[in-house]
Write a protein that holds these residues in place. Sequence first.
Motif, PDB file in Angstrom:
ATOM      1  N   MET A   1       0.850  -1.166   0.000  1.00  0.00           N
ATOM      2  CA  MET A   1       0.000   0.000   0.000  1.00  0.00           C
ATOM      3  C   MET A   1       0.898   1.232   0.000  1.00  0.00           C
ATOM      4  O   MET A   1       1.726   1.392   0.884  1.00  0.00           O
ATOM      5  N   PRO A   2       0.796   2.101  -1.008  1.00  0.00           N
ATOM      6  CA  PRO A   2       1.629   3.292  -1.047  1.00  0.00           C
ATOM      7  C   PRO A   2       1.189   4.324  -0.006  1.00  0.00           C
ATOM      8  O   PRO A   2       0.021   4.389   0.368  1.00  0.00           O
ATOM      9  N   ALA A   3       2.127   5.115   0.440  1.00  0.00           N
ATOM     10  CA  ALA A   3       1.854   6.095   1.488  1.00  0.00           C
ATOM     11  C   ALA A   3       1.557   7.460   0.870  1.00  0.00           C
ATOM     12  O   ALA A   3       2.076   7.815  -0.181  1.00  0.00           O
ATOM     13  N   THR A   4       0.724   8.230   1.552  1.00  0.00           N
ATOM     14  CA  THR A   4       0.429   9.590   1.114  1.00  0.00           C
ATOM     15  C   THR A   4       1.558  10.519   1.554  1.00  0.00           C
ATOM     16  O   THR A   4       2.365  10.168   2.417  1.00  0.00           O
ATOM     17  N   MET A   5       1.621  11.692   0.968  1.00  0.00           N
ATOM     18  CA  MET A   5       2.719  12.607   1.247  1.00  0.00           C
ATOM     19  C   MET A   5       2.767  13.059   2.718  1.00  0.00           C
ATOM     20  O   MET A   5       3.858  13.071   3.300  1.00  0.00           O
ATOM     21  N   PRO A   6       1.653  13.410   3.377  1.00  0.00           N
ATOM     22  CA  PRO A   6       1.778  13.780   4.798  1.00  0.00           C
ATOM     23  C   PRO A   6       2.309  12.623   5.654  1.00  0.00           C
ATOM     24  O   PRO A   6       3.119  12.840   6.557  1.00  0.00           O
ATOM     25  N   PHE A   7       1.899  11.407   5.350  1.00  0.00           N
ATOM     26  CA  PHE A   7       2.390  10.243   6.081  1.00  0.00           C
ATOM     27  C   PHE A   7       3.877  10.031   5.819  1.00  0.00           C
ATOM     28  O   PHE A   7       4.650   9.726   6.731  1.00  0.00           O
ATOM     29  N   ARG A   8       4.294  10.200   4.568  1.00  0.00           N
ATOM     30  CA  ARG A   8       5.710  10.064   4.224  1.00  0.00           C
ATOM     31  C   ARG A   8       6.548  11.124   4.929  1.00  0.00           C
ATOM     32  O   ARG A   8       7.644  10.843   5.413  1.00  0.00           O
ATOM     33  N   LEU A   9       6.039  12.355   4.988  1.00  0.00           N
ATOM     34  CA  LEU A   9       6.778  13.420   5.661  1.00  0.00           C
ATOM     35  C   LEU A   9       6.904  13.148   7.157  1.00  0.00           C
ATOM     36  O   LEU A   9       7.949  13.422   7.765  1.00  0.00           O
ATOM     37  N   ALA A  10       5.851  12.602   7.762  1.00  0.00           N
ATOM     38  CA  ALA A  10       5.907  12.272   9.190  1.00  0.00           C
ATOM     39  C   ALA A  10       6.925  11.163   9.449  1.00  0.00           C
ATOM     40  O   ALA A  10       7.714  11.238  10.401  1.00  0.00           O
ATOM     41  N   ARG A  11       6.933  10.139   8.608  1.00  0.00           N
ATOM     42  CA  ARG A  11       7.891   9.048   8.776  1.00  0.00           C
ATOM     43  C   ARG A  11       9.311   9.533   8.539  1.00  0.00           C
ATOM     44  O   ARG A  11      10.244   9.148   9.252  1.00  0.00           O
ATOM     45  N   THR A  12       9.500  10.383   7.533  1.00  0.00           N
ATOM     46  CA  THR A  12      10.825  10.923   7.247  1.00  0.00           C
ATOM     47  C   THR A  12      11.305  11.788   8.400  1.00  0.00           C
ATOM     48  O   THR A  12      12.473  11.719   8.789  1.00  0.00           O
ATOM     49  N   SER A  13      10.414  12.583   8.955  1.00  0.00           N
ATOM     50  CA  SER A  13      10.788  13.424  10.090  1.00  0.00           C
ATOM     51  C   SER A  13      11.193  12.583  11.292  1.00  0.00           C
ATOM     52  O   SER A  13      12.174  12.895  11.977  1.00  0.00           O
ATOM     53  N   ALA A  14      10.459  11.517  11.549  1.00  0.00           N
ATOM     54  CA  ALA A  14      10.804  10.640  12.671  1.00  0.00           C
ATOM     55  C   ALA A  14      12.187  10.019  12.462  1.00  0.00           C
ATOM     56  O   ALA A  14      13.006   9.983  13.387  1.00  0.00           O
ATOM     57  N   PHE A  15      12.459   9.540  11.258  1.00  0.00           N
ATOM     58  CA  PHE A  15      13.772   8.956  10.985  1.00  0.00           C
ATOM     59  C   PHE A  15      14.871  10.001  11.133  1.00  0.00           C
ATOM     60  O   PHE A  15      15.929   9.730  11.715  1.00  0.00           O
ATOM     61  N   ALA A  16      14.643  11.194  10.590  1.00  0.00           N
ATOM     62  CA  ALA A  16      15.670  12.242  10.643  1.00  0.00           C
ATOM     63  C   ALA A  16      15.960  12.659  12.081  1.00  0.00           C
ATOM     64  O   ALA A  16      17.122  12.856  12.459  1.00  0.00           O
ATOM     65  N   VAL A  17      14.929  12.768  12.891  1.00  0.00           N
ATOM     66  CA  VAL A  17      15.123  13.175  14.285  1.00  0.00           C
ATOM     67  C   VAL A  17      15.860  12.081  15.061  1.00  0.00           C
ATOM     68  O   VAL A  17      16.776  12.375  15.841  1.00  0.00           O
ATOM     69  N   VAL A  18      15.491  10.819  14.854  1.00  0.00           N
ATOM     70  CA  VAL A  18      16.185   9.728  15.540  1.00  0.00           C
ATOM     71  C   VAL A  18      17.643   9.671  15.090  1.00  0.00           C
ATOM     72  O   VAL A  18      18.556   9.537  15.909  1.00  0.00           O
ATOM     73  N   SER A  19      17.879   9.778  13.808  1.00  0.00           N
ATOM     74  CA  SER A  19      19.236   9.724  13.280  1.00  0.00           C
ATOM     75  C   SER A  19      20.078  10.898  13.784  1.00  0.00           C
ATOM     76  O   SER A  19      21.218  10.719  14.219  1.00  0.00           O
ATOM     77  N   LEU A  20      19.527  12.091  13.732  1.00  0.00           N
ATOM     78  CA  LEU A  20      20.249  13.261  14.210  1.00  0.00           C
ATOM     79  C   LEU A  20      20.472  13.181  15.715  1.00  0.00           C
ATOM     80  O   LEU A  20      21.558  13.488  16.206  1.00  0.00           O
ATOM     81  N   GLY A  21      19.463  12.764  16.453  1.00  0.00           N
ATOM     82  CA  GLY A  21      19.616  12.641  17.904  1.00  0.00           C
ATOM     83  C   GLY A  21      20.702  11.660  18.282  1.00  0.00           C
ATOM     84  O   GLY A  21      21.520  11.931  19.164  1.00  0.00           O
ATOM     85  N   LEU A  22      20.734  10.518  17.607  1.00  0.00           N
ATOM     86  CA  LEU A  22      21.770   9.525  17.863  1.00  0.00           C
ATOM     87  C   LEU A  22      23.155  10.100  17.570  1.00  0.00           C
ATOM     88  O   LEU A  22      24.086   9.969  18.374  1.00  0.00           O
ATOM     89  N   GLY A  23      23.299  10.767  16.449  1.00  0.00           N
ATOM     90  CA  GLY A  23      24.594  11.350  16.087  1.00  0.00           C
ATOM     91  C   GLY A  23      25.017  12.471  17.023  1.00  0.00           C
ATOM     92  O   GLY A  23      26.186  12.556  17.425  1.00  0.00           O
ATOM     93  N   MET A  24      24.078  13.334  17.390  1.00  0.00           N
ATOM     94  CA  MET A  24      24.409  14.453  18.278  1.00  0.00           C
ATOM     95  C   MET A  24      24.788  13.970  19.671  1.00  0.00           C
ATOM     96  O   MET A  24      25.752  14.455  20.266  1.00  0.00           O
ATOM     97  N   ILE A  25      24.018  13.036  20.199  1.00  0.00           N
ATOM     98  CA  ILE A  25      24.305  12.533  21.544  1.00  0.00           C
ATOM     99  C   ILE A  25      25.682  11.876  21.578  1.00  0.00           C
ATOM    100  O   ILE A  25      26.478  12.117  22.483  1.00  0.00           O
ATOM    101  N   ALA A  26      25.970  11.058  20.573  1.00  0.00           N
ATOM    102  CA  ALA A  26      27.280  10.402  20.527  1.00  0.00           C
ATOM    103  C   ALA A  26      28.394  11.431  20.374  1.00  0.00           C
ATOM    104  O   ALA A  26      29.452  11.307  21.010  1.00  0.00           O
ATOM    105  N   HIS A  27      28.171  12.440  19.565  1.00  0.00           N
ATOM    106  CA  HIS A  27      29.193  13.453  19.326  1.00  0.00           C
ATOM    107  C   HIS A  27      29.456  14.283  20.587  1.00  0.00           C
ATOM    108  O   HIS A  27      30.602  14.522  20.953  1.00  0.00           O
ATOM    109  N   VAL A  28      28.401  14.706  21.254  1.00  0.00           N
ATOM    110  CA  VAL A  28      28.555  15.533  22.451  1.00  0.00           C
ATOM    111  C   VAL A  28      29.105  14.710  23.613  1.00  0.00           C
ATOM    112  O   VAL A  28      29.963  15.172  24.368  1.00  0.00           O
TER     113      VAL A  28
END
Length: 185
Positions: A1-28
């Motif tokens: 089932m293909p995803a709609t654009m608002p759903f895709r943006l929400a999933r992308t935002s969640a991935f980006a925040v988790v990825s950035l948070g992991l990198g920032m925490i490790a870096h700091v």
Amino acid sequence: MPATMPFRLARTSAFAVVSLGLGMIAHVLGGGAMPAWSAAGGLALAFAAALPLTGRERGAGVILPLLGSTQAALHLLFSATAPAVSHEALTHPHSGLLPGLAMLVMHGWAVGLTSLWLARGEALLWALLRRLGARLGPVLTGAPSPVAPPSAVAHPDGPATLRPSLLRHVVSRRGPPAPRPVTPF
């Protein structure tokens, strides 16, 4: 089932925040400095990397390399944009663009565990959406419900009570056991 654009943006935002948070925490935690514009650039980088892949359900085979490459890119970004350090601080793990063995092992563990966590969350999210779609699809489209409406059953000792005419999980254990065929020795 293909995803709609608002759903895709929400999933992308969640991935980006988790990825950035992991990198920032490790870096700091490793002693590196984190300029705000570097964090914003890292968020944009993680968002751009994940957006093309959020059109459908993804497993650990896609999430693990994506998260690993995103973490490597974030490490390079954070190391390249770190403020200038003194000569004494060059022995620190975050002093150069190439990480040491301990940092590689810690990044590997963090990426592996986070990707498994994200893959499990992805599977649960899509399972929930499939169930909701099956339940809410007929309601939203106006299709008839597969479950029959309740029917009135009259009781001799009281008023009629409503009971569904189709019982979903009926197990009848009343009566003698079913006869078993006799087998000769």
